[in-house]
Enzyme design. Structure first.
Site, mmCIF file in Angstrom:
data_model
loop_
_atom_site.group_PDB
_atom_site.id
_atom_site.type_symbol
_atom_site.label_atom_id
_atom_site.label_comp_id
_atom_site.label_asym_id
_atom_site.label_seq_id
_atom_site.Cartn_x
_atom_site.Cartn_y
_atom_site.Cartn_z
ATOM 1 C CB SER A 1 -0.898 0.016 1.237
ATOM 2 O OG SER A 1 -0.113 0.152 2.419
ATOM 3 N N GLY B 1 2.623 1.935 2.802
ATOM 4 C CA GLY B 1 2.790 2.223 4.217
ATOM 5 C C GLY B 1 3.952 1.456 4.816
ATOM 6 C CB VAL B 2 5.758 1.850 8.051
ATOM 7 C CG1 VAL B 2 4.619 1.743 9.058
ATOM 8 C CG2 VAL B 2 7.050 1.295 8.652
ATOM 9 C CG ASP B 3 2.044 -1.687 9.450
ATOM 10 O OD1 ASP B 3 3.027 -1.577 10.209
ATOM 11 O OD2 ASP B 3 0.903 -1.288 9.753
ATOM 12 C CG LEU C 1 -4.561 -5.064 -5.105
ATOM 13 C CD1 LEU C 1 -5.563 -5.735 -4.181
ATOM 14 C CD2 LEU C 1 -4.489 -5.787 -6.443
ATOM 15 C CB CYS D 1 -12.098 -4.109 1.528
ATOM 16 S SG CYS D 1 -10.893 -3.408 0.375
ATOM 17 N N GLY E 1 0.881 -6.832 5.099
ATOM 18 C CA GLY E 1 1.379 -6.247 6.339
ATOM 19 C C GLY E 1 0.372 -6.256 7.464
ATOM 20 C CB CYS F 1 -8.653 3.786 2.029
ATOM 21 S SG CYS F 1 -9.915 2.640 1.398
#
Length: 351
Positions: free
Chosen positions: A9, A11-13, A33, A94, A119, A193
């Protein structure tokens, strides 16, 4: 070399999950995605950060456009639900329909790969005795996301790796820093989101549902105030009602057909049981008799003792040991045995 497709995505994870697997010797393929236009953790700047991470790791990065799928299964799903007076939970829908399912399909059909990773903070184990994959809470209970993953099938669990399941969030940040990832200090996503991209759930819904003035009434039908759309309210809501009363009042019913918001005191919003539909039994096969477990009726709610009574047509009745407040149709109820997710479904109605 083991091959794995990692959902990114930006992000950090998800970045750290990819880096961990890469350093463990996996052949990593990054996959983002494309869910929607505009600001949001999975889109826009997230795609750029995901691409830069893959460049840093020296692994391929692919973007798959599934905006039509997201529109149908999430946006339309939310709008339809809110307009009918329920409060849908988009995340579990989702995860299964938009993310994990399409990722596994794309990995198998396009990349010749049987494993995906994300993540998420959760764990998966395999029970030799039952032959079932089990979904478990993450070690970091504050970040545990198993509640949103209850609807994953055995096939999806078998194909999935959660590299962060055994980590605390502080460990994730530390590892990202040690690997020199650009996302190491990236702020946490704080909301859905769709909420982040629109500013608020109200702003998102107002793009699709026109204001419709109606009455706020008590249980006797007495008009206490006005509202501008039942979709702006949720069961159990106490703040922001815009009415004055001698005692705190809560939303106890959303009558979309008659365009009324019904309010009452705390006793009216506390219920001893509810029914749940679209049930998915995760770590165990569907039982034929009632079982005792602990249930969460919201993501941040405390797990509370409950008796789960199987019904026909993928439904159950939940009978709480102690009556619960703000049981909200459209939200998920997920029941556990300790750290093990037994099953979950969508709250249909309360008694």
């Amino acid at each position: 070399m083991k091959k794995v497709v990692v959902g990114l995505s930006g992000g950090v994870d998800s970045s750290t999950a990819a880096a961990i697997l890469h350093h463990q010797g996996y052949e990593v393929i990054g996959l983002t995605l494309w869910l929607m236009k505009g600001k949001g953790q999975c889109c826009s700047e997230g795609m750029i950060d995901a691409a830069e991470l893959c460049e840093q790791l020296g692994v391929p990065h692919q973007v798959v456009d599934i905006r039509d799928v997201f529109q149908t299964h999430i946006v339309d799903f939310l709008v339809t639900g809110y307009s009918a007076g329920i409060t849908p939970l988009p995340c579990s829908q989702c995860n299964k329909t938009v993310k994990f399912g399409p990722m596994v399909q794309y990995a198998r059909e396009q990349l010749g790969c049987d494993r995906i990773a994300t993540g998420h903070y959760a764990r998966i184990s395999y029970d030799e005795a039952t032959g079932r994959y089990q979904l478990l809470r993450a070690v970091d209970r504050n970040k545990d996301q198993s509640y949103f993953l209850y609807d994953l099938s055995q096939d999806l669990l078998a194909a999935t790796i959660f590299p962060l399941g055994e980590l605390e969030k502080t460990d994730t940040r530390r590892i990202a820093t040690e690997y020199g990832l650009k996302t190491a200090d990236k702020p946490e996503s704080q909301d859905l989101c769709l909420v982040e991209s629109n500013g608020s759930m109200r702003a998102f819904l107002d793009k699709y549902l026109a204001p419709k003035t109606g009455d706020i009434v008590d249980v006797t039908g007495k008009v206490l105030g006005q509202h501008d759309g039942v979709h702006h309210y949720t069961i159990g809501q106490r703040k922001g009602l815009g009415i004055a009363a001698a005692e705190p009042l809560y939303v106890i019913e959303l009558d979309a057909e008659n365009n009324k918001v019904v309010v009452g005191d705390r006793t009216k919003v506390t219920q001893p049981e509810c029914t749940v539909n679209r049930v998915n039994w995760v770590s165990i096969a569907e039982p034929s008799t009632p079982i005792h477990a602990e249930v969460q009726i919201r993501y941040r709610s405390t797990a509370t003792p409950v008796t789960v009574i199987p019904l026909e047509n993928s439904r159950v009745r939940l009978v709480f040991d102690e009556p619960q407040i703000s049981i909200t149709p459209g939200q998920a109820a997920v029941w556990y045995d300790g750290e093990k997710v037994l099953g979950g479904g969508i709250i249909e109605q309360f008694s």
